[in-house]
Design a protein around this motif. Sequence first.
Motif, short mmCIF file in Angstrom:
data_model
loop_
_atom_site.label_atom_id
_atom_site.label_comp_id
_atom_site.label_asym_id
_atom_site.label_seq_id
_atom_site.Cartn_x
_atom_site.Cartn_y
_atom_site.Cartn_z
N LEU A 158 96.77 41.37 85.70
CA LEU A 158 97.21 41.34 84.32
C LEU A 158 98.24 42.45 84.13
CD1 LEU A 158 93.74 41.04 82.54
CD2 LEU A 158 95.43 39.20 82.79
N PRO A 159 99.27 42.24 83.30
CA PRO A 159 100.27 43.30 83.10
C PRO A 159 99.67 44.62 82.65
CG PRO A 159 101.01 41.23 82.13
CD PRO A 159 99.60 41.02 82.54
N HIS A 160 98.61 44.55 81.84
CA HIS A 160 97.96 45.77 81.33
C HIS A 160 97.47 46.65 82.47
CE1 HIS A 160 97.26 42.15 78.97
NE2 HIS A 160 97.17 42.85 77.86
N GLU A 161 96.97 46.04 83.54
CA GLU A 161 96.37 46.79 84.64
C GLU A 161 97.39 47.66 85.36
OE1 GLU A 161 92.85 43.63 85.86
OE2 GLU A 161 94.78 43.53 86.90
N LEU A 162 98.67 47.29 85.28
CA LEU A 162 99.73 47.97 86.02
C LEU A 162 100.62 48.82 85.11
CD1 LEU A 162 100.74 44.91 88.21
CD2 LEU A 162 99.25 46.79 88.86
N ASP A 163 100.22 48.97 83.83
CA ASP A 163 101.06 49.64 82.82
C ASP A 163 102.40 48.94 82.66
OD1 ASP A 163 101.36 51.52 80.81
OD2 ASP A 163 102.20 53.06 82.13
N TRP A 164 102.41 47.62 82.90
CA TRP A 164 103.66 46.85 82.87
C TRP A 164 104.01 46.38 81.45
CZ3 TRP A 164 104.35 43.14 87.64
CH2 TRP A 164 105.66 43.22 88.09
N LEU A 165 103.15 46.70 80.47
CA LEU A 165 103.55 46.41 79.09
C LEU A 165 104.74 47.27 78.67
CD1 LEU A 165 100.11 46.19 77.19
CD2 LEU A 165 101.35 44.38 78.39
N ARG A 166 104.98 48.36 79.38
CA ARG A 166 106.10 49.26 79.06
C ARG A 166 107.43 48.51 78.98
NH1 ARG A 166 106.00 54.86 79.93
NH2 ARG A 166 103.93 55.62 80.50
N THR A 167 107.72 47.75 80.02
CA THR A 167 109.08 47.24 80.20
C THR A 167 109.17 45.73 80.31
OG1 THR A 167 108.82 47.62 82.58
CG2 THR A 167 109.93 49.34 81.32
N ALA A 168 108.04 45.05 80.55
CA ALA A 168 108.12 43.62 80.88
C ALA A 168 107.48 42.71 79.85
CB ALA A 168 107.47 43.37 82.24
N VAL A 169 106.82 43.28 78.83
CA VAL A 169 106.12 42.46 77.84
C VAL A 169 106.53 42.91 76.45
CG1 VAL A 169 103.87 41.80 76.91
CG2 VAL A 169 104.15 42.12 79.39
N HIS A 170 106.87 41.93 75.60
CA HIS A 170 107.16 42.19 74.19
C HIS A 170 105.96 41.71 73.39
CE1 HIS A 170 109.09 42.35 70.31
NE2 HIS A 170 110.19 42.86 70.85
N LEU A 171 105.23 42.66 72.81
CA LEU A 171 103.96 42.33 72.15
C LEU A 171 104.13 41.65 70.80
CD1 LEU A 171 102.08 45.63 73.03
CD2 LEU A 171 101.58 43.35 73.94
N ASP A 172 105.34 41.65 70.25
CA ASP A 172 105.55 41.10 68.91
C ASP A 172 106.40 39.84 68.90
OD1 ASP A 172 104.16 43.33 67.84
OD2 ASP A 172 105.99 44.53 67.97
N LYS A 173 106.67 39.26 70.05
CA LYS A 173 107.52 38.07 70.10
C LYS A 173 106.70 36.81 69.86
CE LYS A 173 108.42 35.90 73.80
NZ LYS A 173 109.01 35.35 75.00
N GLY A 174 107.38 35.67 69.85
CA GLY A 174 106.73 34.40 69.59
C GLY A 174 105.88 33.91 70.74
N TYR A 193 104.20 32.19 73.95
CA TYR A 193 104.54 31.89 75.34
C TYR A 193 103.24 31.76 76.11
CZ TYR A 193 103.68 36.91 75.93
OH TYR A 193 103.12 38.16 75.92
N ARG A 194 103.30 31.16 77.26
CA ARG A 194 102.10 30.94 78.05
C ARG A 194 101.47 32.28 78.44
NH1 ARG A 194 101.83 27.61 83.75
NH2 ARG A 194 102.98 29.44 84.47
N GLY A 195 100.16 32.41 78.18
CA GLY A 195 99.44 33.63 78.50
C GLY A 195 99.40 34.64 77.37
N GLN A 196 100.12 34.37 76.27
CA GLN A 196 100.21 35.35 75.18
C GLN A 196 98.84 35.68 74.58
OE1 GLN A 196 101.89 33.99 71.51
NE2 GLN A 196 102.70 35.98 70.96
N GLU A 197 97.97 34.68 74.46
CA GLU A 197 96.68 34.93 73.83
C GLU A 197 95.88 35.97 74.60
OE1 GLU A 197 92.69 32.51 72.31
OE2 GLU A 197 94.34 31.41 73.26
N THR A 198 95.88 35.87 75.93
CA THR A 198 95.18 36.86 76.74
C THR A 198 95.82 38.23 76.62
OG1 THR A 198 94.43 35.20 78.32
CG2 THR A 198 94.47 37.48 79.07
N ILE A 199 97.15 38.27 76.65
CA ILE A 199 97.86 39.55 76.51
C ILE A 199 97.43 40.24 75.23
CG2 ILE A 199 100.11 40.63 76.18
CD1 ILE A 199 99.66 39.73 79.04
N ALA A 200 97.42 39.50 74.12
CA ALA A 200 97.06 40.08 72.83
C ALA A 200 95.60 40.50 72.77
CB ALA A 200 97.38 39.09 71.71
#
Length: 368
Positions: free
Chosen positions: A235-251, A253-260
């Motif tokens: 998961l992106p969270h596990e790698l601190d990849w929310l920094r640069t690769a994930v936009h938490l406020d966008k529309g 997309y596949r997998g968004q529910e888990t990310i949130a």
Amino acid sequence: MTDPFAPVPGAVVDDAGLQHVGSPLVEQRRLAAGAAIAPRRDRAVIAVPGADRLTWLDSLSSQALARLQPGVSTELLILDPQGHVEHGASVLDDGETTWLIADRADVDGLFGWLRKMRFRLRVDPRIADDEYAVIGGTAAALERISPATPSGMPLVWRDPWPSVSPGGYAYAPVEPHPGADRDWAEAIVTRDEEQRIADAAVAGDLELAGLAAVDALRVAAWRPRWTADVDERALPHELDWLRTAVHLDKGCYRGQETIAKVHNLGHPPRRLVALQLDGSDSVLPEHGAAVRIGDDAVGIVTSAALHYEEGPIALAIVRRTTPVDAPLTVDTADGSVAAAQEVVVPPDAGATANVPRITRLSRRAAAQ
């Protein structure tokens, strides 16, 4: 494909590309100082032309790309429905084409998935490997070469890591971040320019560094990479990849529910740690080597390197509940070695729904 850098004096080349030209530790120092550049045969280019390219990529990926301006560097992840990382790519748009730079081991899978998702949209992705190569280095070092300019804009992607991109979020508690002074860029060059660079290196007019040096600098900066640090559970969270690769406020997309859900309500089940390794400098753990507390395996090594200043270092994925002060060991071919843990993603990462959000800036970003 014959590697044009094989004739460079001292070059050690394998299927992945130029590994080093004699002294990886010296090459690291020269690469970080901007005195050398690195051929990236381990990276490949996908070109995505078409009027719908940005909104299309926006709808498919973790990144907000619909309004991406020409010349702005970012990165995206393609996730499965459960939010696990399937593909990743660096992103640069020149006003006519969006350019994706991906790890070569991932490029066929990423391209195949993109082709299947075109439907009736005005996009026509292609693997541009016959046309272009990738060269890495500091932004200043890459000024010595000539990036491709198919639409008039030089194709140079500047790594945003570890600054927190718009819509991103930082988990690493260390400030300043170990990658705060990292200066890394990748230029897309024509195959003719790649050959010119190789010829200049053979003649002694241009200094090169190999992939071993590139990876050591990456590991020291805690920078995740698809080839090394991603498995089927990542998961992106596990790698601190929310920094640069994930936009938490966008529309959507596949997998968004888990990310949130993981970010706002839960915790990632695993977390990235950095390891300072004891023992002989000549023995590094293999990818997948067990990380242990006593006899209990609590994780695996994803990347390991011998750094020119820090010595033997590694990145590893461990269980979230692994104590941050636990004495760890890592398996190697010569037996276990002690490993001092540095927290990259803390055990309490996530569950931010009721936590005030504080934007973290790298020193470089704050100075601009």
